[in-house]
Design an enzyme around this catalytic site. Structure first.
Site: not given
Ligand code: RBF
Ligand code: MG
Length: 178
Positions: A27, A108, A25
């Protein structure tokens, strides 16, 4: 829901390894106060690399990463990046990650395309289109991982309904505009 647009820098995450959950992911900075309920969503995202973003290849990790990350000696600068990437489908999690009990909400974003590198410091333009489910606390890591695999399948299908928004210039940049 009305699609929600968020655009900000990609920052370091919790280092818990969303990669091991099958969903590396990005962020997004300054995204703890969005106007949507906590949950798992699908939509689109576009990566934009600034001139001052130094992306490097880290041979020890077999992937690209930013210059502050990892062992500098094993990193090789590369300059072949396009500045503006295509708009890809994404699934994202917004909230406190009840599995881990975060104290601050985070956004995310997992882009449904294999990049194989990190891009801290670059900007991600994110269009959140549809909620898939609530954030949940599972009995174990494997259950969370299985749920995320389902999210990626469902998200890839649900997001087709919104594909006209990929070409919306109020959200995303044209590839040849950079
Ligand atoms: N965290 C949770 O605590 N509960 C969830 O139900 C959950 N679902 C997620 C679904 C997707 C599609 C993604 C990308 C992440 C999800 N997460 C969830 C966040 C995950 O725990 C987090 O990305 C990693 O722990 C790294 O911070
Ligand atoms: Mg992350």
């Amino acid at each position: 829901m009305k699609p929600i647009f968020v655009e900000d820098k990609i920052v370091k995450g919790f280092g818990r390894g969303s990669r091991e959950l099958g969903c590396p992911t990005s962020n997004i900075d300054n995204s703890s106060q969005l106007d949507i309920p906590n949950g798992i969503y699908c939509g689109f995202a576009q990566l934009v690399i600034h001139n001052d973003t130094q992306i490097q290849y880290d041979s020890s990790r077999q992937q690209f990463s930013d210059s502050q990350n990892g062992d500098a000696e094993k990193q090789t600068s590369i300059t072949v990046f396009p500045k503006v990437f295509p708009v890809y489908a994404m699934v994202c999690s917004y909230g406190y990650n009840p599995q881990y009990g975060n104290t601050e909400r985070t956004l995310e974003v997992h882009i449904l395309n294999e990049f194989g590198f990190d891009f801290y410091g670059a900007t991600l333009k994110v269009l959140i289109c549809q909620k898939l489910r609530d954030e949940l606390k599972f009995n174990n890591f494997q259950e969370l991982k299985d749920a995320i695999a389902d999210d990626k399948r469902n998200g890839a299908i649900e997001v087709i309904k919104y594909k006209h928004l990929k070409k919306d210039n109020s959200y995303f940049q044209d590839l040849n505009e950079s």
